[in-house]
Write a protein that holds these residues in place. Structure first.
Motif, PDB file in Angstrom:
ATOM      1  N   GLY A  80       0.800  -1.221   0.000  1.00  0.00           N
ATOM      2  CA  GLY A  80       0.000   0.000   0.000  1.00  0.00           C
ATOM      3  C   GLY A  80       0.828   1.263   0.000  1.00  0.00           C
ATOM      4  O   GLY A  80       0.877   2.015  -0.975  1.00  0.00           O
ATOM      5  N   ASN A  81       1.539   1.537   1.095  1.00  0.00           N
ATOM      6  CA  ASN A  81       2.160   2.842   1.276  1.00  0.00           C
ATOM      7  C   ASN A  81       3.352   3.086   0.346  1.00  0.00           C
ATOM      8  O   ASN A  81       3.512   4.189  -0.182  1.00  0.00           O
ATOM      9  N   PRO A 106      -4.998  -1.487   0.873  1.00  0.00           N
ATOM     10  CA  PRO A 106      -5.999  -0.462   1.179  1.00  0.00           C
ATOM     11  C   PRO A 106      -6.517   0.232  -0.074  1.00  0.00           C
ATOM     12  O   PRO A 106      -5.731   0.634  -0.944  1.00  0.00           O
ATOM     13  N   ALA A 107      -7.833   0.356  -0.160  1.00  0.00           N
ATOM     14  CA  ALA A 107      -8.449   0.969  -1.339  1.00  0.00           C
ATOM     15  C   ALA A 107      -7.934   2.384  -1.561  1.00  0.00           C
ATOM     16  O   ALA A 107      -7.768   2.831  -2.702  1.00  0.00           O
ATOM     17  N   SER A 231      -4.170  -9.595   8.259  1.00  0.00           N
ATOM     18  CA  SER A 231      -4.999  -8.724   7.426  1.00  0.00           C
ATOM     19  C   SER A 231      -4.366  -7.355   7.202  1.00  0.00           C
ATOM     20  O   SER A 231      -4.881  -6.563   6.417  1.00  0.00           O
ATOM     21  N   ILE A 232      -3.282  -7.074   7.887  1.00  0.00           N
ATOM     22  CA  ILE A 232      -2.665  -5.749   7.822  1.00  0.00           C
ATOM     23  C   ILE A 232      -1.630  -5.759   6.710  1.00  0.00           C
ATOM     24  O   ILE A 232      -0.450  -6.091   6.910  1.00  0.00           O
ATOM     25  N   THR A 233      -2.070  -5.416   5.517  1.00  0.00           N
ATOM     26  CA  THR A 233      -1.238  -5.605   4.328  1.00  0.00           C
ATOM     27  C   THR A 233       0.016  -4.763   4.349  1.00  0.00           C
ATOM     28  O   THR A 233       1.036  -5.152   3.766  1.00  0.00           O
ATOM     29  N   GLY A 307       2.000   5.767   9.366  1.00  0.00           N
ATOM     30  CA  GLY A 307       1.139   6.138   8.257  1.00  0.00           C
ATOM     31  C   GLY A 307      -0.326   6.167   8.625  1.00  0.00           C
ATOM     32  O   GLY A 307      -0.729   5.707   9.699  1.00  0.00           O
ATOM     33  N   ALA A 308      -1.121   6.705   7.705  1.00  0.00           N
ATOM     34  CA  ALA A 308      -2.552   6.866   7.948  1.00  0.00           C
ATOM     35  C   ALA A 308      -3.392   6.494   6.740  1.00  0.00           C
ATOM     36  O   ALA A 308      -4.524   6.934   6.614  1.00  0.00           O
ATOM     37  N   ASN A 309      -2.845   5.659   5.856  1.00  0.00           N
ATOM     38  CA  ASN A 309      -3.570   5.331   4.632  1.00  0.00           C
ATOM     39  C   ASN A 309      -4.499   4.142   4.838  1.00  0.00           C
ATOM     40  O   ASN A 309      -4.303   3.052   4.313  1.00  0.00           O
ATOM     41  N   ALA A 310      -5.512   4.366   5.656  1.00  0.00           N
ATOM     42  CA  ALA A 310      -6.527   3.346   5.899  1.00  0.00           C
ATOM     43  C   ALA A 310      -7.874   4.033   6.076  1.00  0.00           C
ATOM     44  O   ALA A 310      -7.972   5.052   6.755  1.00  0.00           O
ATOM     45  N   ASP A 311      -8.880   3.493   5.421  1.00  0.00           N
ATOM     46  CA  ASP A 311     -10.235   3.954   5.642  1.00  0.00           C
ATOM     47  C   ASP A 311     -10.813   3.286   6.886  1.00  0.00           C
ATOM     48  O   ASP A 311     -10.252   2.310   7.399  1.00  0.00           O
TER      49      ASP A 311
END
Length: 320
Positions: A80-81, A106-107, A231-233, A307-311
């Protein structure tokens, strides 16, 4: 053991990325201090461009590439990041980029990488993403590895450089620094910086169950493939690298492993008690902090909020 980066390499990386990244703050958290019963500093790297620490490494790597390597186009593999950071940095520099991510990334990261102009390719899982990125590299693209690169590790170490200097300026530098682990690039760099600048700190890595690449490497005496079930990609590297393993073995006090549910609960606690929205890859540090305090009740903690890239849906999905 291979060559380890040093403080001079981190300071060189800081020069490469100066003016290109946010100098994120390190702040005391009264809410987490009350919750945990110990002083807590937060390094707020979720405020970084692209929403995580990853642009530091990407920018430093881009600065070292030749014109031919840039023209060949970049390829990145990511949970993701890192992919989002490569997409944003490459797009701003006018460099073509392919970003390979697993379908469960994460989408927000997938959409953001596409919006930045990257060619995003999805695979069934993270091992398949690494395999496809390797094929693209073999075909001529320039790989920007998320952690198996001393330039990238040194640049991630600038997070620790800032944290250590801020902690000293605040008057009570942390005794214990906690950093989450995917492939170990951030942990390797931060451990190098804080151990060079702070008075004998303990540096702790934190993984989640089912994403235990560094724990497995330490147990095996070197990098070894792991089966990813977490589940935490953004923590789900299929193995550590020799580079990151060597750094962690030499410079990290211990690696802790917490559950996905505890990582998710930590994200909620960061929101409720610190006013910080962070992905579970950072939330796991709250659970790790409790373990540290069980052993060292007088510790002064610093947590690197990566980081904060999660809905909201991304955060709540693993909780069951």
């Amino acid at each position: 053991m291979g060559d380890l980066i040093d403080l001079a390499a981190i300071e060189t990386a800081a020069g490469h990325i100066a003016g290109e990244v946010v100098r994120t703050p390190t702040v005391p958290s009264p809410g987490l201090t009350a919750l945990l019963g110990a002083p807590v500093l937060l390094k707020l790297e979720q405020l970084q461009r692209a929403g995580s620490f990853k642009p530091r490494g990407v920018l430093a790597k881009l600065a070292t590439l030749s014109g031919a390597e840039r023209s060949a186009g970049l390829v990145a593999v990511s949970g993701g990041n890192h992919g989002l950071a490569v997409a944003e940095v490459a797009g701003a520099a006018g460099v073509p980029a392919v970003v390979v991510m697993p379908e469960n990334a994460p989408a927000r990261s997938i959409a953001g990488a596409r919006a930045a102009g990257a060619d995003v390719r999805l695979t069934p899982d993270i091992p398949a993403a690494f395999a496809l990125a390797g094929e693209l590299q073999a075909a001529g693209s320039t790989l920007v590895h998320p952690f198996d690169d001393p330039v990238v590790v040194a640049a991630q170490g600038t997070v620790g450089l800032e944290l250590a200097r801020d902690g000293m300026a605040l008057g009570e530098p942390p005794t214990d620094v906690l950093v989450s682990i995917g492939g170990g690039g951030l942990l390797s760099g931060v451990a190098t910086a804080v151990r060079a600048l702070l008075p004998d700190p303990r540096v702790w890595g934190v993984e989640t169950v089912g994403a235990e690449a560094m724990s497995a490497a330490l147990a095996a005496g070197g990098p070894t493939p792991v089966t990813i079930t977490s589940s935490i990609t953004t923590l789900s590297a299929p193995s550590a690298s020799q580079l990151t393993y060597d750094h962690v073995r030499a410079r990290v006090h211990e690696v802790l492993v917490v559950s996905d549910a505890d990582a998710v609960a930590g994200s909620v606690e960061l929101a409720e008690h610190a006013g910080v929205w962070a992905e579970p890859a950072a939330g796991c540090l709250v659970a790790g902090a409790r373990r540290v305090l069980d052993r060292h009740p007088d510790a002064r903690l610093a947590l690197v909020i990566c980081g904060a890239n999660a809905d909201v849906a991304d955060v709540l999905r693993p909780a069951g």
